[in-house]
Motif scaffolding. Structure first.
Motif, short mmCIF file in Angstrom:
data_model
loop_
_atom_site.label_atom_id
_atom_site.label_comp_id
_atom_site.label_asym_id
_atom_site.label_seq_id
_atom_site.Cartn_x
_atom_site.Cartn_y
_atom_site.Cartn_z
N GLU A 22 -21.49 35.10 34.67
CA GLU A 22 -22.62 34.29 34.21
C GLU A 22 -22.13 33.24 33.22
O GLU A 22 -22.58 32.09 33.23
CB GLU A 22 -23.68 35.18 33.57
CG GLU A 22 -24.41 36.06 34.59
CD GLU A 22 -25.22 37.16 33.93
OE1 GLU A 22 -25.25 37.21 32.67
OE2 GLU A 22 -25.82 37.98 34.65
N GLU A 34 -20.42 30.40 35.09
CA GLU A 34 -21.41 29.48 35.66
C GLU A 34 -21.87 28.46 34.61
O GLU A 34 -22.19 27.32 34.94
CB GLU A 34 -22.61 30.26 36.20
CG GLU A 34 -22.35 30.96 37.53
CD GLU A 34 -22.26 29.97 38.68
OE1 GLU A 34 -22.87 28.88 38.59
OE2 GLU A 34 -21.56 30.28 39.66
N ARG A 35 -21.90 28.87 33.33
CA ARG A 35 -22.30 27.97 32.24
C ARG A 35 -21.11 27.21 31.66
O ARG A 35 -21.24 26.54 30.64
CB ARG A 35 -22.99 28.77 31.13
CG ARG A 35 -24.23 29.51 31.55
CD ARG A 35 -24.97 30.05 30.34
NE ARG A 35 -24.15 30.96 29.54
CZ ARG A 35 -24.12 32.29 29.70
NH1 ARG A 35 -24.88 32.85 30.66
NH2 ARG A 35 -23.36 33.05 28.96
N ARG A 36 -19.93 27.35 32.32
CA ARG A 36 -18.69 26.72 31.83
C ARG A 36 -18.28 27.29 30.48
O ARG A 36 -17.83 26.58 29.58
CB ARG A 36 -18.82 25.20 31.72
CG ARG A 36 -18.56 24.42 33.00
CD ARG A 36 -19.35 24.86 34.17
NE ARG A 36 -19.19 23.95 35.32
CZ ARG A 36 -19.85 24.09 36.45
NH1 ARG A 36 -20.74 25.07 36.60
NH2 ARG A 36 -19.65 23.26 37.45
N GLN A 37 -18.42 28.60 30.32
CA GLN A 37 -17.96 29.30 29.14
C GLN A 37 -17.03 30.44 29.58
O GLN A 37 -17.36 31.16 30.53
CB GLN A 37 -19.12 29.91 28.35
CG GLN A 37 -20.06 28.91 27.72
CD GLN A 37 -21.20 29.64 27.02
OE1 GLN A 37 -21.94 30.42 27.63
NE2 GLN A 37 -21.35 29.39 25.73
#
Length: 329
Positions: A194, A197-200
């Motif tokens: 997840e 997906e948030r670029r973290q």
């Protein structure tokens, strides 16, 4: 009128259930401190239980003490090879490890000499997967020290005939590119994906002792604590080790390419692609920086798989000469 499909190959494979794959095999080395140290360094496991005069071996090393290396074991029988020959002859020429299960009955200590027996425990009915059609084969290994059973290792593989790629014309008649394999997302690692997906790039942190860990696990390997939160990685890292993949070829990838074990600035390590330089310029110690890439853009209406976001590591410009050679496979 119903039609009964008889799986003659499956029936032959079933006759191998219960047959010995190894009898009275012996570990090539006693349980020893150097191998324990190397394992713990590779895994980043700093537990004091694995060092000092009262050290025990990490339980997950169970299979390591039974490995035969390139020369194999004298206790090996021909049953497993016969089974594979039957599958190869039927077109099931590819293999992938699917999972393993281990049961630990007592710790192993330096000086213990292990013996083992292995049996072909089960062969599944014919199964069709995204990879192809084949059979799951499960082998059980019982590990002993003297007469005492110290652990059991079950290893399951899928031996299959690769599925044919779909070559549906798109646009100017070009075929579609094979999709990258999708990660297996479960309750233990869902938070990591997840974050991606948030670029973290999120790292687990034990809330009891503060130890960071990667890959994600349900418990802390330093103190055993079950509670955790996350910290976001800065994205800075170095190439701790690497391999260059030449074979086997896989439709979604273009070998040769570099796969690195990246040591993040936070102290944990992650496996990912090294990009930004040719594969033969990757070196141990190279500074790298995290970036996120999208793969497999939708090909049109009805496309089942959406795009895939993955973390990769780019060699920082002008820093190629800082590493040292080694680790190429």
């Amino acid at each position: 009128m119903s039609t009964v499909v008889v799986d003659e190959l499956g029936a032959r494979l079933k006759t191998y259930e219960g047959r010995a794959a190894a009898v009275a095999g012996s570990g090539k080395d006693p349980v020893n401190e150097p191998m324990i140290r190397h394992w713990c360094e590779a895994m980043g496991d700093t537990s004091p239980a694995y060092a000092g005069p009262d050290a025990v071996a990490p339980p997950t090393m169970l299979q390591a003490w039974t490995m035969g290396g390139l020369s194999g074991h004298t206790g090996r029988t021909g049953a497993y090879d016969e089974l594979f020959d039957l599958l190869d002859a039927a077109g099931c020429t590819s293999v992938v490890a699917t999972d393993c299960e281990q049961e630990y009955l007592r710790p192993l200590r330096p000086g213990d000499e292990v013996t083992f027996d292995a049996v072909i425990e089960s062969v599944s009915d014919r199964k069709t997967t995204k990879l192809g059609t084949g059979y799951f084969v499960t082998t059980r290994m019982d590990v002993r020290v003297g007469p005492d059973l110290v652990g059991t290792h079950r290893f399951r593989i899928l031996k299959y005939a690769p599925a044919r790629r779909k070559e549906e014309g798109k646009g100017e008649g070009k075929g579609t590119r094979a999709r990258r394999p999708r990660p297996v997302v479960n309750r233990d690692n869902a938070g990591f994906w997840e974050g991606v997906e948030r670029r973290q790039l999120l790292i687990q942190r034990c809330t009891d002792c503060g130890t960071l860990r990667h890959p994600w696990l349900p418990g802390c390997n330093a103190c055993g604590g079950l509670d955790w939160d996350t910290v976001e990685a800065s994205g800075e890292g170095t190439v701790h080790s690497y391999v260059v993949m030449h074979h086997p070829p896989f439709p979604a990838f273009d070998p040769p390419y570099a796969v690195g074990l990246i040591e993040l600035a936070e102290g944990v390590r992650i496996v990912s692609n090294v990009v930004g330089v040719p594969f033969d310029k990757v070196r141990i110690g190279l500074p790298v920086r995290l970036e996120f890439r999208r793969y497999d853009e939708p090909q049109g209406p009805g496309d089942e798989d959406g795009p895939l976001v993955l973390p990769v590591f780019r060699v920082q410009e002008g820093r190629v000469q800082e590493g040292r050679e080694g680790g190429v496979g």
